[in-house]
Structures are given as C-alpha cells and as structure tokens.
Design an enzyme around this catalytic site. Structure first.
Site, mmCIF file in Angstrom:
data_model
loop_
_atom_site.group_PDB
_atom_site.id
_atom_site.type_symbol
_atom_site.label_atom_id
_atom_site.label_comp_id
_atom_site.label_asym_id
_atom_site.label_seq_id
_atom_site.Cartn_x
_atom_site.Cartn_y
_atom_site.Cartn_z
ATOM 1 N N CYS A 174 0.275 5.001 -1.352
ATOM 2 C CA CYS A 174 -0.566 5.908 -0.937
ATOM 3 C C CYS A 174 -0.172 6.419 -1.512
ATOM 4 O O CYS A 174 -1.296 7.889 -1.951
ATOM 5 C CB CYS A 174 -2.080 5.644 -0.196
ATOM 6 S SG CYS A 174 -1.766 3.598 -0.023
ATOM 7 N N HIS A 207 -10.770 5.329 -2.424
ATOM 8 C CA HIS A 207 -9.188 5.808 -2.178
ATOM 9 C C HIS A 207 -8.771 4.529 -3.259
ATOM 10 O O HIS A 207 -8.062 4.725 -2.909
ATOM 11 C CB HIS A 207 -9.102 5.387 -0.935
ATOM 12 C CG HIS A 207 -7.812 5.300 -0.105
ATOM 13 N ND1 HIS A 207 -6.671 6.773 -0.858
ATOM 14 C CD2 HIS A 207 -6.688 4.429 0.344
ATOM 15 C CE1 HIS A 207 -4.919 5.900 -0.385
ATOM 16 N NE2 HIS A 207 -5.124 4.693 0.270
ATOM 17 N N CYS A 258 -0.469 9.576 4.309
ATOM 18 C CA CYS A 258 -0.164 8.115 4.764
ATOM 19 C C CYS A 258 0.254 6.884 3.703
ATOM 20 O O CYS A 258 -0.906 7.177 3.042
ATOM 21 C CB CYS A 258 -1.080 7.289 6.162
ATOM 22 S SG CYS A 258 -1.970 7.289 5.533
#
Lengths: 427, 328
Positions: A91, A382, A413
């Site tokens: 990510c 996301h 994160c």
C-alpha cells in the site's frame, strides 16, 4: 557535490475511486493507470512531452503486466520516449515511488517525474493452482504427442481449483483485518472511537467534494465523477449498527464501515525540479522534505502488522529535530479506523515510545482537527498502490493553500509489516 | 423524398443475416438504390460492451469510443438497410473493400448517439457492383462521426464504365480531403491485384497508402491472429457473418479457412495508434486481400507530417492485406 535542488509536487491526478465490481469492473490496471496519466498530461500540458521517469505499480498484478507502467506510458499521451519502471511496496507503492523520484530530482538526475499507483480489486489475477501450473509447464515442454496426452491425462479435477489472491499475510495466514483486530485489542481501541473516525472521514471527504477541492485533482472516468464508496449521509449511529467482520467474540469491533472497502482506482503525482516547474509556469505546491521507511517484526515479535509507521515517525522526527506537534496537518492512511487510532495511541504512550521506539518519551498527542481534514481511505476507498499518490497530492494542495512553510506529516502502512512516513512542506 | 425508417432498438445482426438467406425478389440493380435512411436515436454504449470490444481489438479502455466501434454500432443499421425490401444487392458474397471515417470530436461512453445509415453511389466495377453505405453518429444534432463502407457485390453487373479514377470518388460528407473512398478492390482470388484501374491516383495529402512510398514503413509488430479471432470478434461486435466463424461456410465461399473480419484488423491497426490519435481525424482503409485465420501478419507503420500510414502484410511483405492512412 553540488547543492541539492528543490523537488516539488506540481500537482496530482486520479480517477474517482470505484467500488469492487462497480464503475470500473471492466477496466484493467493498464486502463486505469493510463487514464490517470492522461488526465495529468491534460492538466499540465504534458502531451507529447518526454518525462524524465515514471515510477508506478500495482499490488494485485497479472503476470503479463510485468512492465505495467511502461505499457501505460506507451498508451498515454506522454512521449513514447518516456522511461518507466514498476515499483511495488504494497500500500506504500506510490508514496515510495514519489520519495525515490523526488530524491532523483533533488540530486539533479531528473528534472521531472511522475509517481503513481493503481489497483483493481475487480480485475484481480486468478492463478491456476500449483499442481496444475506444474503440469501445464510440463505439457508445454512435452516433445511427443504421447507425452502430451500422458501429461493431460494426469490432470485431476482438484487441480482445477483456482488460487484467488487474498489480502492475507503469506507467513501468518491471517488477513489484514484479522491482524489489525489483534492490534486493536492490544491497544484497547473502542468500537465507538472507530465509528467516529469513519463517520468523520466520510463527512470530511463529502465536504471537500462539495467545495470543489478535488476539481483539479481528479478526472472523471467511465462516467464516474465522484468516489463510489463515499457515503455523505452516513452517521455514527448507522455505523454502530453494522456487524463486526474481523476479530472474535464480544471484543470484536471492526466492521465493514470502519474498514476500507476493496476498491479500483489509479492516482499519480507530478514531481519536478522547482526551477523547471517555475520556467513552465506550473504550480509549485509543496516538497517532500524527508521520508523514512520502517518495518516491524510482526511474526515473532509482539508488534502489530500495521504499526511500522509509528517506528518510522520516531526516527524521522528525531532526524529532522521536529516534534510531533510541529505540523499543520496530519495524513494517516485509514487502512482501518483502528490503524489510525492505534498509531495515535502509540505516539501518546510513554512506555511504548520509550521501550519499543527507543525514544526519550511519548511523542505526544496531536490536534485531531488537523487529521485527515478532507477525508481519507475509509471514505474514498483504497486501491492499494494508488493510495499514497492520492494522499500526497491532497496534502500538497492543502499545505499550499495554508501558505509557504506549512508542514504536513504523511503516514502509510503497508503489508509485510512495513510503513512509510514523509514530511511534506509547502514551498 | 427520403423514407426514414426509425428503429426503436439496436437490431441483432444474427436475425438480419438469417433474413438475408430467406428467398425473396429483389429489384434489378438498374433500378438504383431506394431513397431510405435507417435511424436509431439516443443509443448509448455501455462500458461493459466497449471494454469487451477493446480487449479483442487492443484498445485501452477510455471514455472515448474508438472510431471503429462507431462502425460496429452502425453495422446492424447497414444490414437493416440492405435486407429491407427494394435493396438491389444481396448480402451473400458482399465484400467490404474499403472504409473511411471522420471523427469530428471524441464520442464518449454513455453519450446518447443518434445513428443513421443510408446507401449511395451505386456504380459499376470490373468485378461487379460497388455501393457506399454511409453512416453518421450525432450528438444533439452535431455530427461527431461519419463513416463510409464501400462494398463490392460480385453477383451483379451494371452497365457503364467500371469505376476508376475520378468516377469512383464518392460524394458526400467525406469527400473533402478524406481521400480514397471507392477506390481499390478486394482481390478475392488472392492473386496479385489487377485492380489498378480502380485505385485512385494519390488523393490523400501524403500520398496513397498503396503507393510506391510504402517502403518507408517500418515493421512495428508481428501479430499472431488466432484461429478463433473471428468468433471472438463476432462476440463483441455482433457481426456473425459465417465466413468468419466456420471453416465450412468459408469453404463454401471459396476460402480454405475462416477469414478475419476486415473491421477487426482495421481496429487493431487503429488501436496501435491509439496513444497518438488527435481529438479529430480522418482514417481510410483499403482491404486488399482476406486474412486467413490463424495467421501471423506483419504490422508496419510510419508517422507522417499530419498523421500516420500503416499496413498489414504477410511475413515476407509481398502480400498486402490492408493499408491505412490517418490524417488529423
């Protein structure tokens, strides 16, 4: 060595993020990334221009897409002489790409670069299982028809079960939510606090859309002109009604409402040497002052999978001789509402900052009104690799609006127990 | 007086092909073309169908509809026109010999398009009769796309000088500067073309794509066209002409195997130029020889001052399947 130059964020572009199986169910990573790059090229007049380098990537990636970013460049309005490479850090992919390219610009190796990321949960790769894969490879290598028939005959129905990618950690078998549920419990984060943060994310993002904040950060794609997961009318009460989906028993507090939805989307940022940008009368929003990547031992250590940003923050602040309170804005990626809350709790814990992070004491608390002021991943969605670029462009614009010298802390994160934190400052 | 036949829904090509097989009387070709226009108002393409088309043809999925997709949209209207009573030419053995299109501005996914098709310019050809099917897509009255498909019917003949030189020039919206419209022929025997009388002298600004300057094209790809390409393209375009789907049907019409849809190869060439397409452009293609499936074809292209030229040939380059000229 020559003095470092100023690498600035000129602007960004993304497609509105889609829900899994939603507006972009027919679009591939290549389609999405090309759309994001073309929108950026259109906004800043880059059609036909040779960009120094484009670094982008995807987390869920088909094997044929090994050169995804270069392929997207070739499909885009940019000059075909623009070099590109794929980067992947879960990510944190596009934030890492931006940090790397920004450094290349600072040392004078590049004048202009594009960092980005894309992911499609709708068009994720499905692999044949390992047994079938080995048999197919053998079939491909078979020399005689007899060998071929023999190999084919060895295929069993059970070999045909496909392997679907999961957001599960390879070494623990736990998915991201199950991991975070453990950390949530460890830090004693309440359901109410998570729902409150989720509602704020939706309301803040909705306000930003209504204010036209995203007009120069987003280009509509395939008829979608706003983030598909956004629920402007959600409330703490509505979120409180949802059933927990991660964790066990009475303590389970993580729901679909306070966890990010699986999403489709792409985002890119345009980075340039400040002089280069000013000569072309391009906007000069902000610069990446410094960045730190951390990784934690989530396997045998007792650290939570998504706690690496807390570690990165401690080292980054120490190196830059800044306090956690020296920032005008904070952007903490909302993988889950509790990820943000655990990070805040960790910064506030004297014991944790001293014993685990090796600092003199707690980093302290932050003014929550400066956190994710225009919403974040819980509301926007996301698409893993795209999130860093989405946040960076948003933060750069917010800081530029607040005026020169205003400072933001950006934390993302990532799977594998990693995290990237950057200091961004308005130019 | 033009008779306007307004459709309420997109017709399916399968039904129209079936209709074409039914016996029926046609007026003699001498009677000319019926004054008729087929219309479909407010048609919207969905992302799903465009995405499926893009994947077969190699386009990246954008909000802009590929020009060749607009041909796909007007194709069922063409079939409707050609199978309606009073149309003098049968569908069987009809060969698409050339296509030209003008994209005035990008047409978008989900945009309501008013589609129309009419036939014009029936004229003799050395091998039969040529006819132009002219399609148009408008948005709120403003034309965004026009296309002209030139078909050759080999069952019919028409008295008069075979089309060639200026007489093959089609009239209509594409006439200005769009170059070859009724020009070259399709060499169905796959021998060296002796249709030079129908090939217009250099009429595109940068010269005819079949002209001697093809040597400047450089190889930009070897495309493996799989055996099922005809079926895959049929599934996304609706053009279920059996000659592209079944070897038996192809043999019945004199081909050893199935052949690729001309508009499929056209789309693939256009897709490889997608990143360089301006908002408005004109593109013309001549389908010179059929592409048997499966086969590997050579894609060659060259940029020119105001666009691109490209062609598809066999491996050695001595057999030219398709030439394309794009200006914009």
């Amino acid at each position: 060595m020559a003095a470092l130059r100023n690498a600035v964020i000129v602007g960004g572009n993304r497609v509105p993020f889609g829900r899994i199986g939603g507006a972009y169910r027919s679009a591939t990573n290549l389609d999405l990334l090309t759309a994001a790059i073309d929108g950026l090229a259109g906004r800043f007049g880059l059609a036909g221009e040779r960009i120094g380098e484009v670094g982008a990537g995807a987390v869920l990636k088909h094997s044929r897409d090994f050169n995804l970013t270069r392929e997207a460049v070739l499909s885009s309005a940019l000059s075909a002489t623009t070099p590109a490479y794929d980067v992947q850090q879960a990510c944190a992919t596009s934030l890492t790409a931006a940090v790397q390219l920004s450094s290349r610009i600072r040392v004078g190796q590049l004048d202009v670069a594009i960092a980005g990321g894309v992911d499609s949960a709708s068009d994720s790769p499905i692999a044949v299982n390992d047994r079938l894969r080995r048999k197919l490879l053998r079939l491909n290598a078979a020399k005689t028809p007899f060998d071929r028939v023999k190999t084919l005959a060895s295929v069993r129905p059970s070999d045909l079960t496909p392997e679907v990618p999961q957001a599960a950690e390879r070494r623990t078998g736990l998915n991201m939510g199950q991991h975070q549920a453990l950390t949530t419990l460890q830090w004693g984060i309440t359901r109410e606090a998570q729902d409150e943060l989720a509602a704020a994310s939706h309301h803040n993002l909705a306000r930003a859309w209504a204010d036209g904040f995203f007009d120069d950060l987003v280009t509509p794609y395939l008829g979608q002109s706003i983030d598909q997961s956004l629920r402007p009318d959600t409330s703490i009460e509505k979120l409180a009604a949802l059933r927990p989906v991660f964790g066990d028993g009475v303590d389970a507090s993580m729901t679909a409402g306070n966890s990010t939805p699986l999403s489709d989307g792409a985002a890119v940022v345009l980075l340039a040497d400040e002089e280069w940008a000013r000569q072309r009368s391009l906007p000069v929003l902000a610069r990446i002052v410094d960045a730190e990547t951390a990784a934690v031992d989530y396997l045998l250590g007792d650290e939570g999978l998504l706690m690496a940003p807390a570690h990165a923050t401690g080292r980054l602040l120490t190196r830059n001789q800044l306090a956690l309170q020296d920032f005008d804005l904070y952007e903490i990626h909302e993988a889950f509402a509790s990820t943000v809350l655990c990070t805040l709790a960790a910064w506030e814990s004297d014991e944790y900052c001293r014993d685990t992070l090796g600092l003199g004491g707690a980093l302290g608390s932050i003014d929550r009104s400066k956190l994710n002021v225009n919403g974040s991943s819980l509301a926007a969605g996301h698409p893993f690799a795209a999130t860093g670029a989405r946040i960076l462009a948003t933060l750069a614009k917010l800081l530029a609006e607040r005026g020169s010298g205003s400072r933001g802390l950006l934390s993302v994160c990532a799977a594998g127990g990693q995290g990237v934190v950057a200091i961004v400052e308005a130019v | 007086m033009v008779e306007v036949l307004e459709l309420t829904a997109m017709p399916t090509a399968l039904r129209l092909y079936a209709k074409a097989l039914a016996p029926g009387r046609r007026p003699h070709v001498k009677a000319g073309l019926p004054e008729r226009e087929i219309r479909l108002i407010g048609h919207r393409s969905t992302v799903g169908e465009v995405s499926a088309y893009d994947q077969v043809c190699g386009f990246v999925l954008t909000d802009r509809l590929p020009a060749t997709w607009l041909h796909v949209l007007t194709f069922p209207l063409q079939l409707t026109l050609m199978t309606a009573p009073g149309f003098p030419l049968g569908l069987a053995g009809l060969v698409h010999v050339s296509n030209s299109m003008v994209q005035h501005r990008p047409a978008l996914v989900g945009e309501a398009l008013d589609l129309s098709v009419r036939a014009e310019n029936l004229r003799p050809h050395r091998r039969g009769v040529l006819v132009d099917l002219v399609g148009e897509a408008r948005v709120a009255g403003e034309p965004v796309w026009q296309g002209r498909s030139v078909y050759l019917n080999r069952q019919q003949t028409l008295a008069g000088a075979p089309a060639g030189g200026e007489t093959s020039r089609s009239r209509g919206p594409l006439a200005a500067g769009s170059g070859k419209q009724g020009g070259s022929g399709f060499d169905v025997e796959a021998q060296s073309s002796s249709l030079s009388s129908t090939v217009e002298p250099s009429s595109t600004p940068a010269g005819s794509p079949t002209g001697p300057d093809t040597a400047t094209l450089h190889t930009a790809g070897w495309w493996r066209l799989p055996a099922d390409l005809g079926r895959r393209y049929a599934a996304v375009s609706g053009d279920v002409n059996p000659i592209h789907l079944s070897a038996v049907a192809a043999r019945a019409l004199g081909f050893p195997r199935t052949i690729a849809h001309g508009m499929c190869t056209h789309a693939r060439v256009l897709a490889s130029l997608q990143a360089r397409l301006p908002d408005a452009y004109e593109v013309s293609v001549d389908f010179l020889k059929p592409v048997l499936l499966p086969s590997t074809v050579r894609f060659a292209a060259a940029a020119q001052p105001h666009g691109h030229r490209a062609q598809l040939t066999n491996r050695t380059g001595d057999k030219v399947f398709l030439t394309l000229s794009l200006t914009g």
